[in-house]
Design a protein around this motif. Structure first.
Motif, PDB file in Angstrom:
ATOM      1  N   ARG A 110       0.831  -1.214   0.000  1.00  0.00           N
ATOM      2  CA  ARG A 110       0.000   0.000   0.000  1.00  0.00           C
ATOM      3  C   ARG A 110       0.869   1.269   0.000  1.00  0.00           C
ATOM      4  O   ARG A 110       0.605   2.231   0.713  1.00  0.00           O
ATOM      5  CB  ARG A 110      -0.948   0.020   1.202  1.00  0.00           C
ATOM      6  CG  ARG A 110      -1.965  -1.102   1.159  1.00  0.00           C
ATOM      7  CD  ARG A 110      -3.143  -0.834   2.072  1.00  0.00           C
ATOM      8  NE  ARG A 110      -4.029  -1.994   2.092  1.00  0.00           N
ATOM      9  CZ  ARG A 110      -3.936  -2.974   2.982  1.00  0.00           C
ATOM     10  NH1 ARG A 110      -3.029  -2.935   3.923  1.00  0.00           N
ATOM     11  NH2 ARG A 110      -4.776  -3.991   2.926  1.00  0.00           N
ATOM     12  N   ALA A 111       1.938   1.240  -0.778  1.00  0.00           N
ATOM     13  CA  ALA A 111       2.749   2.437  -0.966  1.00  0.00           C
ATOM     14  C   ALA A 111       2.184   3.211  -2.144  1.00  0.00           C
ATOM     15  O   ALA A 111       1.664   2.621  -3.096  1.00  0.00           O
ATOM     16  CB  ALA A 111       4.203   2.050  -1.224  1.00  0.00           C
ATOM     17  N   ASN A 112       2.278   4.539  -2.068  1.00  0.00           N
ATOM     18  CA  ASN A 112       1.789   5.375  -3.167  1.00  0.00           C
ATOM     19  C   ASN A 112       2.955   5.844  -4.015  1.00  0.00           C
ATOM     20  O   ASN A 112       4.040   6.098  -3.513  1.00  0.00           O
ATOM     21  CB  ASN A 112       1.090   6.621  -2.614  1.00  0.00           C
ATOM     22  CG  ASN A 112      -0.115   6.246  -1.785  1.00  0.00           C
ATOM     23  OD1 ASN A 112      -0.873   5.345  -2.166  1.00  0.00           O
ATOM     24  ND2 ASN A 112      -0.272   6.918  -0.649  1.00  0.00           N
ATOM     25  N   VAL A 113       2.678   5.981  -5.290  1.00  0.00           N
ATOM     26  CA  VAL A 113       3.675   6.578  -6.165  1.00  0.00           C
ATOM     27  C   VAL A 113       3.478   8.085  -6.103  1.00  0.00           C
ATOM     28  O   VAL A 113       2.396   8.585  -6.391  1.00  0.00           O
ATOM     29  CB  VAL A 113       3.498   6.083  -7.617  1.00  0.00           C
ATOM     30  CG1 VAL A 113       4.503   6.781  -8.534  1.00  0.00           C
ATOM     31  CG2 VAL A 113       3.658   4.585  -7.680  1.00  0.00           C
ATOM     32  N   VAL A 114       4.496   8.804  -5.652  1.00  0.00           N
ATOM     33  CA  VAL A 114       4.365  10.261  -5.548  1.00  0.00           C
ATOM     34  C   VAL A 114       5.174  10.989  -6.609  1.00  0.00           C
ATOM     35  O   VAL A 114       5.051  12.191  -6.781  1.00  0.00           O
ATOM     36  CB  VAL A 114       4.757  10.769  -4.134  1.00  0.00           C
ATOM     37  CG1 VAL A 114       3.721  10.338  -3.111  1.00  0.00           C
ATOM     38  CG2 VAL A 114       6.146  10.316  -3.743  1.00  0.00           C
ATOM     39  N   ASP A 115       6.017  10.254  -7.321  1.00  0.00           N
ATOM     40  CA  ASP A 115       6.756  10.871  -8.423  1.00  0.00           C
ATOM     41  C   ASP A 115       7.205   9.733  -9.333  1.00  0.00           C
ATOM     42  O   ASP A 115       7.509   8.635  -8.869  1.00  0.00           O
ATOM     43  CB  ASP A 115       7.991  11.637  -7.898  1.00  0.00           C
ATOM     44  CG  ASP A 115       8.729  12.348  -9.031  1.00  0.00           C
ATOM     45  OD1 ASP A 115       8.059  12.999  -9.861  1.00  0.00           O
ATOM     46  OD2 ASP A 115       9.977  12.219  -9.081  1.00  0.00           O
ATOM     47  N   SER A 116       7.196   9.986 -10.633  1.00  0.00           N
ATOM     48  CA  SER A 116       7.719   8.950 -11.524  1.00  0.00           C
ATOM     49  C   SER A 116       8.393   9.574 -12.728  1.00  0.00           C
ATOM     50  O   SER A 116       8.035  10.672 -13.163  1.00  0.00           O
ATOM     51  CB  SER A 116       6.602   7.998 -11.966  1.00  0.00           C
ATOM     52  OG  SER A 116       5.648   8.708 -12.719  1.00  0.00           O
ATOM     53  N   THR A 117       9.413   8.902 -13.212  1.00  0.00           N
ATOM     54  CA  THR A 117      10.038   9.245 -14.485  1.00  0.00           C
ATOM     55  C   THR A 117      10.022   7.954 -15.292  1.00  0.00           C
ATOM     56  O   THR A 117       9.544   6.913 -14.812  1.00  0.00           O
ATOM     57  CB  THR A 117      11.498   9.710 -14.285  1.00  0.00           C
ATOM     58  OG1 THR A 117      12.271   8.582 -13.857  1.00  0.00           O
ATOM     59  CG2 THR A 117      11.605  10.829 -13.273  1.00  0.00           C
ATOM     60  N   LEU A 118      10.583   7.987 -16.496  1.00  0.00           N
ATOM     61  CA  LEU A 118      10.585   6.775 -17.318  1.00  0.00           C
ATOM     62  C   LEU A 118      11.515   5.727 -16.735  1.00  0.00           C
ATOM     63  O   LEU A 118      11.404   4.549 -17.026  1.00  0.00           O
ATOM     64  CB  LEU A 118      11.005   7.119 -18.756  1.00  0.00           C
ATOM     65  CG  LEU A 118       9.934   7.912 -19.519  1.00  0.00           C
ATOM     66  CD1 LEU A 118      10.463   8.334 -20.882  1.00  0.00           C
ATOM     67  CD2 LEU A 118       8.659   7.094 -19.671  1.00  0.00           C
ATOM     68  N   THR A 119      12.440   6.169 -15.866  1.00  0.00           N
ATOM     69  CA  THR A 119      13.402   5.203 -15.322  1.00  0.00           C
ATOM     70  C   THR A 119      13.336   5.068 -13.823  1.00  0.00           C
ATOM     71  O   THR A 119      14.180   4.419 -13.231  1.00  0.00           O
ATOM     72  CB  THR A 119      14.834   5.617 -15.711  1.00  0.00           C
ATOM     73  OG1 THR A 119      15.040   6.950 -15.247  1.00  0.00           O
ATOM     74  CG2 THR A 119      15.050   5.543 -17.199  1.00  0.00           C
TER      75      THR A 119
END
Lengths: 185, 584
Positions: free
Chosen positions: A137-146
């Motif tokens: 139940r962790a949230n993604v708070v930032d993403s890039t392609l890598t």
């Protein structure tokens, strides 16, 4: 120690004191310290721990009452029962300290920590990281392609477990807040 | 309220409201506005010391001999850092003092300004509490709070750091009565159930002992009176730490003398063999306990202390009572009397028989000399020639300090000022100055070693300036005696750096300061020389040339328990085992 080997929940406050004050078993306790939010108060608390050779596993602090200018410091510390008692008594001597609570012995409590994980990876590893994050139940708070940055809250043990899983999947950086804790009920 | 005042005016007003009549200090750039206000008034007397360390020790001497709060005033930077030793000393011995320090203006803090130091940072671990006052509005209430914290609960030193612009700025003064009441209100009354339990233990004890400390003296005159009554009621033997001497009279019939590393044989053996130990305002210091694992192995222990952190810190106790000594003893006596309880008189009488056997060892005996003054003899003569006089004693730190504690008797509290916890060489002379200021017509003697004495000798200037007739009684063995003794015991008699070379001529030194100097080296001349010192109306340096290699005994070698004492005339060879050698 008593043959029951009860560590958590047993205390001088309970009907039966099951902790041997002279035992050399190391216990882990979570303390909540309510202090006046004034200049230098955190330095007093930290200085006490370093000056007297006590351990700090984690420490969090923030103002909790803006009108009353009080802050709550949550300290996770380790030591023998005698040392833990001494830590509490020494904290109680600091003039701007109002209350010292040993959440570990005062009954059940909830302990939560927030952590941010940056996991870099591509292909299967990236997919697996996302899948495990979902399980935890962790949230993604930032993403890039890598990379992904996950936000996770939970007990310190849960965060440790998540960190172990992320390590082979490209764990690049991690930040933890330390424990915040409240007594139940 | 009334018309605005400057910060400096508020400081002086707050001191007056707190009943301060004397301030020990040294001016400098960051406290000039305060000194200007001191110049413009006559109620508060300012004593100009020669070094800020001495200002703090003088404030301590004043506080210890009066029971009031002592005050010192120092400038920023070096003024404040010089005060650190005195603050630490006061913290270790629980002495109530307020130190006011100047600071660079608020807008310059953090810029490494001239004479800037992070005073609250430096003094945080060596004060009970400290404050940096950043605006004039909170200045007066902070000073009132500082006095409250210094004298409440377990007393201690506090410091208020006041930037120069805060001293110049104007604001309204908060009187003492209207100052913010602090949440800091230590508990004074002890737990009644535990006091009942102690009363029961007193009734059944077969080998009891009272072990008392500085807490009795800090609690005030009532505590000493109640202690005396309790000892009288129970008939129990009583011993005391270095800090507690005088709370129970040395002339009292139940007195065993001081305990601890250089305490009396009977006191230490009674501590070791007792079945009930009643600790009243002492803290199980390592000079007292010896080897902790073997400390008084067969006793139930009660501990009366106002500081919860003293309980179970070193020694686990069975009956902890957190509260002020006077309050607790009052309740204990009331409970004791109300039920018409009695002690086990038969068993206690047998216990006294045993103690009297130990007393026969005569542990303070020493071999006197016809030709050389033994330090013990010098103190015995000083005691005999000053007994019954209105006398206050301060000491420096070392052998002379322990001998003074062994050979001088104190019948009243507040008469004995010595640096116990920190062991500060250079303490006694400025402390004596503070005592003499507080008791201008009394006899004040600083018992010193020549090495300690030199550490703050500049204060002779202060004594002469203010006509303070303090007697400096220097037991001069031209050695750092205690260091030398430990080197003999521990380091194969290799006396590394423990002798005093190039000593001044103390008589000429006294004369150079405008004081009187006396030297004595012959035991036959000693009485006359001491009388000459006592009769002189003014400061005296008494250079008493004593035996150079005398050891201070009896002694519990470090790392040993109470029942393994070194007695006089016993061999000191290999007295300290390897594990004890690492201890101090």
């Amino acid at each position: 120690m008593s043959p029951l080997k009860i560590k958590k929940g047993s205390s001088r406050h309970s009907a039966y004191d099951l902790r041997d004050p002279n035992a050399d078993v190391i216990e882990r306790h979570t303390l909540a310290v309510i202090v006046d939010n004034e200049a230098g108060v955190l330095a007093r608390v930290i200085g006490l721990f370093s000056g007297r050779g006590y351990n700090i596993e984690s420490l969090t602090v923030a103002e909790i009452d803006h009108l009353g200018h009080t802050s709550r410091i949550t300290i996770v510390t380790t030591g023998t029962p005698a040392v833990i008692e001494q830590i509490k008594a020494q904290l109680g001597r600091i003039v701007p300290v109002h209350e010292v609570h040993d959440l570990t012995v005062e009954g059940a409590c909830v302990e939560r920590e927030l952590a941010l994980f940056k996991v870099a990876g591509e292909g299967d590893k990236r997919v697996e990281a996302l899948r495990l994050a979902d399980v935890f139940r962790a949230n993604v708070v930032d993403s890039t392609l890598t990379s992904f940055t996950f936000e996770i809250t939970g007990s310190p043990e849960k965060i440790d477990a998540f960190a172990e899983l992320m390590r082979p999947l490209g764990l690049a950086e991690m930040a933890r807040t330390g424990v915040a804790a409240l007594a139940r009920g | 309220m009334t018309q605005p005042r400057t910060g400096a005016q508020m400081i002086v007003q707050a001191l007056k409201d707190q009943g301060v009549d004397v301030v020990f200090g040294y001016p400098g750039g960051a406290v000039l506005p305060i000194y200007d206000e001191i110049f413009l008034q006559n109620e508060i007397r300012h004593i100009l010391v020669r070094h800020e360390q001495a200002a703090v020790h003088a404030a301590e001497g004043y506080a210890r001999s009066t029971g009031k709060v002592g005050v010192a005033l120092v400038t920023s930077g070096p003024g404040a850092t010089n005060a650190v030793t005195g603050l630490t000393d006061a913290l270790m011995d629980s002495i109530p003092i307020v130190v006011l320090s100047g600071q660079v203006p608020t807008f310059m803090i953090g810029n490494d300004a001239f004479q800037e130091a992070d005073t609250v940072g430096i003094t945080r671990p060596c004060t009970k509490h400290n404050w940096l006052v950043k605006d004039t509005a909170s200045l007066s209430s902070t000073i009132h709070e500082a006095f409250h914290v210094a004298r409440s609960g377990r007393p201690g030193p506090v410091l208020v750091d006041i930037p120069k612009d805060v001293q110049f700025a104007s604001g309204s003064y908060t009187p003492k009565q209207k100052a913010r009441t602090s949440h800091y209100q230590p508990k004074l009354k002890g737990d009644t159930a535990m006091i009942e339990q102690l009363a029961d233990a007193i009734a059944t004890a077969k080998r009891p002992i009272f072990y008392t400390g500085g807490g009795v003296i800090n609690s005030g005159p009532a505590a000493s009176q109640l202690l005396r009554e309790l000892v009288e009621q129970t008939g129990f033997p009583i011993t005391s730490t270095l800090m507690g001497l005088g709370a129970y009279p040395a002339s009292g019939k139940n007195w065993l003398g001081m305990l601890g590393m250089h305490g009396l044989y009977e006191a230490n053996l009674a501590m070791h063999g007792c079945d009930l130990m009643i600790n009243v305002g002492a803290r199980f210091d390592d000079r007292i306990t010896g080897r902790v694992q073997d400390f008084s192995p067969k006793s139930k222990k009660a501990h009366i202390d106002i500081d919860p952190s003293s309980i179970n810190k070193v020694i686990h106790v069975d009956m902890p009572i957190i509260g002020d000594v006077a309050h607790v003893l009052e309740d204990l006596l009331r409970i004791w009397k109300s039920k018409g309880r009695k002690t086990n008189a038969e068993a206690v009488a047998k216990w006294w028989d045993q103690i009297n056997e130990w007393k026969k060892v005569d542990c303070l005996q020493y071999s006197n000399s016809e030709t050389t003054i033994k330090p013990q003899y010098a103190l015995e003569r000083l005691e005999a020639l000053t007994k019954g006089r209105d006398r206050y004693i301060t000491t420096e730190v070392g052998q002379h300090q322990m001998w003074a504690a062994q050979y001088l008797g104190f019948d009243e509290p507040h008469r004995w000022m010595t640096s116990g916890g920190l062991g500060t060489m250079g303490y006694g002379q400025p402390a004596a100055m503070g005592v003499q200021i507080a008791h201008k017509d009394s006899l004040v003697i600083n018992i010193a070693g020549e090495a300690s004495w030199l550490m703050n000798m500049q204060e002779m200037g202060t004594m002469v300036q203010y006509h303070l007739p303090v007697k400096q009684f220097i037991l001069n063995n031209e050695r750092l005696g205690m260091v030398r003794q430990w080197q003999e015991l521990l380091h194969g008699e290799r006396y590394s750096q423990s002798w005093s070379e190039a000593l001044p001529d103390f008589v000429k030194l006294a004369e150079a300061f405008g004081a009187k100097g006396i030297q004595c080296s012959d035991p036959k001349d000693l009485d006359d020389a001491i009388m000459e010192m006592l009769d002189y109306d003014g400061p005296v340096i008494f250079d008493c040339l004593v035996e150079k290699h005398e050891n201070c005994l009896p002694m519990i070698p470090s790392g040993e328990p109470h029942n393994k004492m070194l007695l006089p005339n016993s061999s000191t060879k290999d007295a300290i085992a390897a594990p004890g050698a690492v201890l101090v």
